[in-house]
Design an enzyme around this catalytic site. Sequence first.
Site, mmCIF file in Angstrom:
data_model
loop_
_atom_site.group_PDB
_atom_site.id
_atom_site.type_symbol
_atom_site.label_atom_id
_atom_site.label_comp_id
_atom_site.label_asym_id
_atom_site.label_seq_id
_atom_site.Cartn_x
_atom_site.Cartn_y
_atom_site.Cartn_z
ATOM 1 N N ASP A 268 1.076 -1.329 0.048
ATOM 2 C CA ASP A 268 -0.147 -0.142 -0.035
ATOM 3 C C ASP A 268 1.175 1.262 -0.016
ATOM 4 O O ASP A 268 2.047 1.039 0.874
ATOM 5 C CB ASP A 268 -0.963 -0.020 1.041
ATOM 6 C CG ASP A 268 -2.562 1.132 1.038
ATOM 7 O OD1 ASP A 268 -3.100 0.781 0.140
ATOM 8 O OD2 ASP A 268 -2.061 2.208 1.766
ATOM 9 N N GLU B 44 0.702 5.757 0.134
ATOM 10 C CA GLU B 44 0.443 6.834 0.462
ATOM 11 C C GLU B 44 0.714 8.064 -0.663
ATOM 12 O O GLU B 44 2.641 7.653 -0.927
ATOM 13 C CB GLU B 44 0.899 7.611 2.078
ATOM 14 C CG GLU B 44 -0.225 6.553 3.004
ATOM 15 C CD GLU B 44 -1.354 6.048 2.840
ATOM 16 O OE1 GLU B 44 -2.345 7.130 1.906
ATOM 17 O OE2 GLU B 44 -2.059 4.799 2.810
ATOM 18 N N HIS C 291 -5.606 5.114 6.480
ATOM 19 C CA HIS C 291 -4.405 6.095 5.465
ATOM 20 C C HIS C 291 -3.179 6.284 5.609
ATOM 21 O O HIS C 291 -2.392 7.091 5.282
ATOM 22 C CB HIS C 291 -5.063 7.030 5.246
ATOM 23 C CG HIS C 291 -7.015 7.010 4.305
ATOM 24 N ND1 HIS C 291 -6.213 6.296 3.320
ATOM 25 C CD2 HIS C 291 -7.336 7.936 4.894
ATOM 26 C CE1 HIS C 291 -7.510 6.396 2.500
ATOM 27 N NE2 HIS C 291 -8.842 6.872 3.318
ATOM 28 N N ASP D 138 -2.795 0.047 6.713
ATOM 29 C CA ASP D 138 -3.803 0.172 5.315
ATOM 30 C C ASP D 138 -3.102 -2.102 4.971
ATOM 31 O O ASP D 138 -3.738 -2.638 4.276
ATOM 32 C CB ASP D 138 -3.881 0.554 4.289
ATOM 33 C CG ASP D 138 -4.309 1.921 4.368
ATOM 34 O OD1 ASP D 138 -5.290 1.676 5.888
ATOM 35 O OD2 ASP D 138 -4.521 2.945 3.922
#
Length: 610
Positions: free
Chosen positions: A36, A38, A177, A182
Amino acid sequence: MPPSPALLRGEPARFEQVTIDELGTPLADVTFVVVDLETTGGSPKDNAITEIGAVKVRGGVVLGEFQTLVDPGQEIPPYISVLTGITSTMVAAAPRIGAVLPTFLEFARGAVLVAHNAPFDLGFLKAACAENGLAWPPAASVDTAVLARRLLTRDEVPNCKLATLAPYFSATTSPTHRALDDARATVDVLHGLFERLGPLGITSLEELTGLTRQVDPERRRKRHLADAVPHGPGVYLFRGPKDEPLYVGTSNDLRTRVRSYFTSGEQRSRITEMVALTQRIDAIPCAHDLEAAVRELRLIAEHKPRYNRRSRFPERALWVRLTEEPFPRLSVVRRVRPGAGVFLGPFPDRRAADAAVVAVHESLPLRQCTGRLSLRVLGTECALAGMGRCGAPCTGAQSVDEYASIAAVFRAAVASDPRGLVTPLLERVDRLAAEERYEDAAVLRDRVAVLLRAVRRRQRLESLAAVPELVLARPDGAGGWQLSVVRRGRLVAAGCAPQGTSVRATLAGLMATAETPTGPDEEAAASVDETELVLRWMEKPGTRLVELAGTLASPAPGIGAYRAFLARVEVGRVHRDPFTDGRSLGTRARPDRVTAGAGGPRRTPIASPA
């Protein structure tokens, strides 16, 4: 391949039947790396990675974790920091992506990559590898969002977002987030989905990837409909059983785009239903992308295909009108009639139009009553007059000339200069903020932005619609030119002058066959959407103005002084989930449920309610 020693010795060939487990790679033996990211925004073109989190699992056992912040090389927008908790200060000492990628690729070596909404995360990683000269590994991938849509129905979950699936599968980590959290939540979702695979007889990696990429046999049988579609830019129409247009689209490569509707890459439920109804596909080749976009717009407005969502009803656009009478007022209308007043817009919906009206009333004491006022019969003043928000012309307290000076501020704002209308509003925003009434200030600020965007749109449209004729040219990338003839905002001819041909000769032919718009010269000859398409094409870098009849100019001072204000407001209007890749994560309206049975999983269409 050389023959076996047994065959060389003349011995008969021996055949052994393998077990079912040997037909593919058992899922229990596959190493998955769930990743994952960001980022600073939703597109790898203009944004960068701020954090990577990954979990390596095999057979339900966690083998390792990877997590690091990344310096994106740019400021992290405030709304991103609010969403993720990652600030520019936190990543100031973090390594750049070029230093992080080799370590991550080593961590993921030989594993199957898993991500929720994989095109987003893997798209950023691939772009970062390309930018830093690193080869992207040829690894298989699994998208848990797609897998969830194949295995779950709307009765079980309303959508397939990670925040919805994690509690449904009792994930031990809640999505926050943040990349590692995540990724951990996605691991639990992956294992929960795997439990749905056992009863379906899906035990191997090959069967899993086939499930997520499965194409409906009925859709596969219709691939021949794309055989006659040519390459190049143009418009395509899917037609139904009664030859009615079902869907209109455009592409720079018609054949490639149309063929994509018959592959596993197209997962939208409404498009799946549309393809099932399609009996024929028409292709309309165009000279370039502007002609294709304009033709698409006109066809959608004409036929209103049931599976098109954009611009099906351009006549439903809304305008704010200042009426033409001794004491004019504002009203929201759907039609522009020359000579019937001053029109501001168009607005996308009623909420935006009402916001602009409220903003004008906040700035100017225009009357808000709906009836026409008589110059002879006097009435009684309303509550707004007592509050100082109306000059009470109905009582005779305000003359026609005095009221006209107020209405003139609105007229000037629409025509050229919005300062007299907007300045009092921005001053009030500052006062509200100084009084710490931040919510009221934000509401008024957004109304001012709606008003300014409408003024900008109106002035841009007017500037082009007032030009009797202009000719535009853009390089086609192969030494030739793409040509467009525009009259009063309407595209009336389009063509190409390939390298080695005379541009002037091609242009002369276009001018001779160009459409002549009908109607008064002061009226726009095209829809608002078409004129905006021409404006955007005209403003692209490299576009040249070949010929011009009349004057093409923006009003002065216009809204140039408010560009920075609008940019700040636009940042605050970004959707609460700025990382969406544009695909719906909802379960399919009419999903093909995967059921167990002899011979492996079957797709069972769920019947629609009568």
